[in-house]
Write a protein that holds these residues in place. Structure first.
Motif, mmCIF file in Angstrom:
data_model
loop_
_atom_site.group_PDB
_atom_site.id
_atom_site.type_symbol
_atom_site.label_atom_id
_atom_site.label_comp_id
_atom_site.label_asym_id
_atom_site.label_seq_id
_atom_site.Cartn_x
_atom_site.Cartn_y
_atom_site.Cartn_z
ATOM 1 N N SER A 34 -2.738 -27.163 -24.290
ATOM 2 C CA SER A 34 -3.608 -25.995 -24.104
ATOM 3 C C SER A 34 -3.206 -24.851 -25.031
ATOM 4 C CB SER A 34 -3.594 -25.534 -22.644
ATOM 5 O OG SER A 34 -2.293 -25.138 -22.248
ATOM 6 N N TYR A 35 -1.922 -24.642 -25.202
ATOM 7 C CA TYR A 35 -1.427 -23.603 -26.124
ATOM 8 C C TYR A 35 -1.809 -23.952 -27.558
ATOM 9 C CZ TYR A 35 1.814 -20.436 -28.491
ATOM 10 O OH TYR A 35 2.356 -19.452 -29.290
ATOM 11 N N GLN A 36 -1.573 -25.199 -27.945
ATOM 12 C CA GLN A 36 -1.819 -25.618 -29.323
ATOM 13 C C GLN A 36 -3.301 -25.522 -29.697
ATOM 14 O OE1 GLN A 36 -0.072 -29.514 -29.329
ATOM 15 N NE2 GLN A 36 2.012 -28.713 -29.130
ATOM 16 N N ALA A 40 -4.997 -22.967 -32.385
ATOM 17 C CA ALA A 40 -5.826 -23.465 -33.489
ATOM 18 C C ALA A 40 -7.192 -22.774 -33.502
ATOM 19 C CB ALA A 40 -5.993 -24.978 -33.386
ATOM 20 N N MET A 41 -7.770 -22.572 -32.334
ATOM 21 C CA MET A 41 -9.075 -21.910 -32.271
ATOM 22 C C MET A 41 -8.942 -20.438 -32.655
ATOM 23 S SD MET A 41 -11.059 -24.387 -31.672
ATOM 24 C CE MET A 41 -12.638 -23.639 -31.246
ATOM 25 N N GLN A 42 -7.849 -19.813 -32.288
ATOM 26 C CA GLN A 42 -7.587 -18.434 -32.684
ATOM 27 C C GLN A 42 -7.469 -18.350 -34.210
ATOM 28 O OE1 GLN A 42 -3.666 -16.650 -31.801
ATOM 29 N NE2 GLN A 42 -4.805 -15.155 -30.572
ATOM 30 N N ALA A 43 -6.797 -19.323 -34.808
ATOM 31 C CA ALA A 43 -6.639 -19.352 -36.265
ATOM 32 C C ALA A 43 -7.970 -19.564 -36.978
ATOM 33 C CB ALA A 43 -5.651 -20.457 -36.669
ATOM 34 N N LYS A 44 -8.930 -20.186 -36.291
ATOM 35 C CA LYS A 44 -10.262 -20.388 -36.873
ATOM 36 C C LYS A 44 -11.154 -19.149 -36.712
ATOM 37 C CE LYS A 44 -12.216 -23.765 -38.122
ATOM 38 N NZ LYS A 44 -12.696 -25.091 -37.975
ATOM 39 N N ASP A 126 -15.209 -33.555 -21.106
ATOM 40 C CA ASP A 126 -14.455 -34.667 -21.689
ATOM 41 C C ASP A 126 -14.538 -34.689 -23.215
ATOM 42 O OD1 ASP A 126 -12.823 -36.925 -21.640
ATOM 43 O OD2 ASP A 126 -14.510 -38.305 -21.443
ATOM 44 N N ARG A 127 -14.503 -33.486 -23.804
ATOM 45 C CA ARG A 127 -14.460 -33.363 -25.265
ATOM 46 C C ARG A 127 -13.517 -32.236 -25.632
ATOM 47 N NH1 ARG A 127 -20.339 -34.357 -27.979
ATOM 48 N NH2 ARG A 127 -20.332 -36.610 -27.684
ATOM 49 N N CYS A 128 -12.829 -32.392 -26.748
ATOM 50 C CA CYS A 128 -11.889 -31.385 -27.227
ATOM 51 C C CYS A 128 -12.620 -30.365 -28.099
ATOM 52 C CB CYS A 128 -10.759 -32.044 -28.010
ATOM 53 S SG CYS A 128 -9.608 -30.839 -28.695
ATOM 54 N N ILE A 129 -12.529 -29.100 -27.730
ATOM 55 C CA ILE A 129 -13.210 -28.050 -28.483
ATOM 56 C C ILE A 129 -12.679 -27.951 -29.915
ATOM 57 C CG2 ILE A 129 -11.689 -26.155 -27.737
ATOM 58 C CD1 ILE A 129 -14.305 -24.446 -27.469
ATOM 59 N N LYS A 130 -11.395 -28.173 -30.100
ATOM 60 C CA LYS A 130 -10.804 -28.107 -31.446
ATOM 61 C C LYS A 130 -11.356 -29.215 -32.336
ATOM 62 C CE LYS A 130 -6.422 -28.405 -33.869
ATOM 63 N NZ LYS A 130 -5.791 -29.662 -34.141
ATOM 64 N N PRO A 138 -16.451 -27.443 -40.276
ATOM 65 C CA PRO A 138 -15.216 -27.616 -41.047
ATOM 66 C C PRO A 138 -14.907 -26.445 -41.980
ATOM 67 C CG PRO A 138 -16.952 -29.006 -41.931
ATOM 68 C CD PRO A 138 -17.472 -28.414 -40.646
ATOM 69 N N ASP A 139 -15.907 -25.683 -42.354
ATOM 70 C CA ASP A 139 -15.700 -24.591 -43.302
ATOM 71 C C ASP A 139 -15.518 -23.240 -42.622
ATOM 72 O OD1 ASP A 139 -15.933 -26.378 -45.439
ATOM 73 O OD2 ASP A 139 -18.107 -26.174 -45.438
ATOM 74 N N ARG A 140 -15.480 -23.222 -41.288
ATOM 75 C CA ARG A 140 -15.283 -21.946 -40.594
ATOM 76 C C ARG A 140 -13.976 -21.342 -41.072
ATOM 77 N NH1 ARG A 140 -17.365 -19.899 -35.279
ATOM 78 N NH2 ARG A 140 -16.122 -18.066 -34.899
ATOM 79 N N LYS A 141 -14.015 -20.070 -41.372
ATOM 80 C CA LYS A 141 -12.877 -19.379 -41.989
ATOM 81 C C LYS A 141 -11.640 -19.385 -41.087
ATOM 82 C CE LYS A 141 -11.540 -15.143 -44.138
ATOM 83 N NZ LYS A 141 -11.392 -13.778 -43.859
ATOM 84 N N GLN A 142 -10.523 -19.709 -41.686
ATOM 85 C CA GLN A 142 -9.226 -19.603 -41.011
ATOM 86 C C GLN A 142 -8.733 -18.174 -41.178
ATOM 87 O OE1 GLN A 142 -7.028 -22.064 -39.690
ATOM 88 N NE2 GLN A 142 -8.122 -23.917 -40.163
ATOM 89 N N THR A 143 -8.158 -17.607 -40.135
ATOM 90 C CA THR A 143 -7.646 -16.230 -40.218
ATOM 91 C C THR A 143 -6.201 -16.195 -40.657
ATOM 92 O OG1 THR A 143 -6.952 -16.184 -37.914
ATOM 93 C CG2 THR A 143 -9.199 -15.437 -38.399
ATOM 94 N N GLY A 144 -5.523 -17.329 -40.599
ATOM 95 C CA GLY A 144 -4.139 -17.376 -41.037
ATOM 96 C C GLY A 144 -3.145 -16.964 -39.973
ATOM 97 N N LYS A 145 -3.583 -16.758 -38.739
ATOM 98 C CA LYS A 145 -2.656 -16.413 -37.652
ATOM 99 C C LYS A 145 -1.782 -17.582 -37.312
ATOM 100 C CE LYS A 145 -4.748 -12.681 -35.137
ATOM 101 N NZ LYS A 145 -5.223 -12.217 -33.877
#
Length: 145
Positions: A34-36, A40-44, A126-130, A138-145
């Motif tokens: 859950s943390y990971q 990852a979603m925060q970084a996206k 029953d699906r992973c949001i990440k 796939p091209d959603r900007k990463q924030t680098g956090k």
């Protein structure tokens, strides 16, 4: 009627139009899935709001004991709890006016899905949001956090 996943295009639109994800059951332990996934979603670029009554701060965000305690609008309620515990979470998701009720991989509860759907929410179980985000945006900007 048994649960069916929304169309992939509908999931993509939901993710594109969503900014804030409440992560119910988000752990403050970096070793936990859950943390990971929240990290990852925060970084996206998503705003993550951890919901965990046993933590004060996760991923630099204030943690709230329940969805009802969150003082801002939530687009997606992403759940990391055992299947048998999610009905009250679905009820809260409806009450707060979320757009979607998302149960992570391995979590399925027909009653909770029905409650959320009848409350006007998009239901994904029953699906992973990440994984879905990585495939569909796939091209959603990463924030680098």
């Amino acid at each position: 009627m048994p649960y069916e996943h929304p169309a992939r295009e509908d999931i993509r639109k939901l993710l594109e139009q969503s900014h804030t994800i409440a992560v119910v059951g988000c752990s403050d332990n970096p070793e936990r899935t859950s943390y990971q996934i929240a990290e990852a979603m925060q970084a996206k670029g998503y705003r993550i709001i951890p919901v965990n009554p046993n933590a004060d701060n996760i991923l630099g965000e204030i943690c709230y004991p329940t969805l009802m305690d969150v003082p801002e609008k939530i687009d997606i309620v992403n759940v990391f709890r055992r299947s048998e515990t999610v009905v009250p979470i679905a009820e809260e998701a409806v009450r707060i006016g979320a757009k979607a009720f998302w149960l992570q991989l391995g979590i399925l509860n027909e009653e909770a899905g029905r409650i959320a759907e009848e409350g006007g929410l998009t239901v994904i179980m029953d699906r992973c949001i990440k994984v879905e985000d990585a495939i569909l945006l796939p091209d959603r900007k990463q924030t680098g956090k």
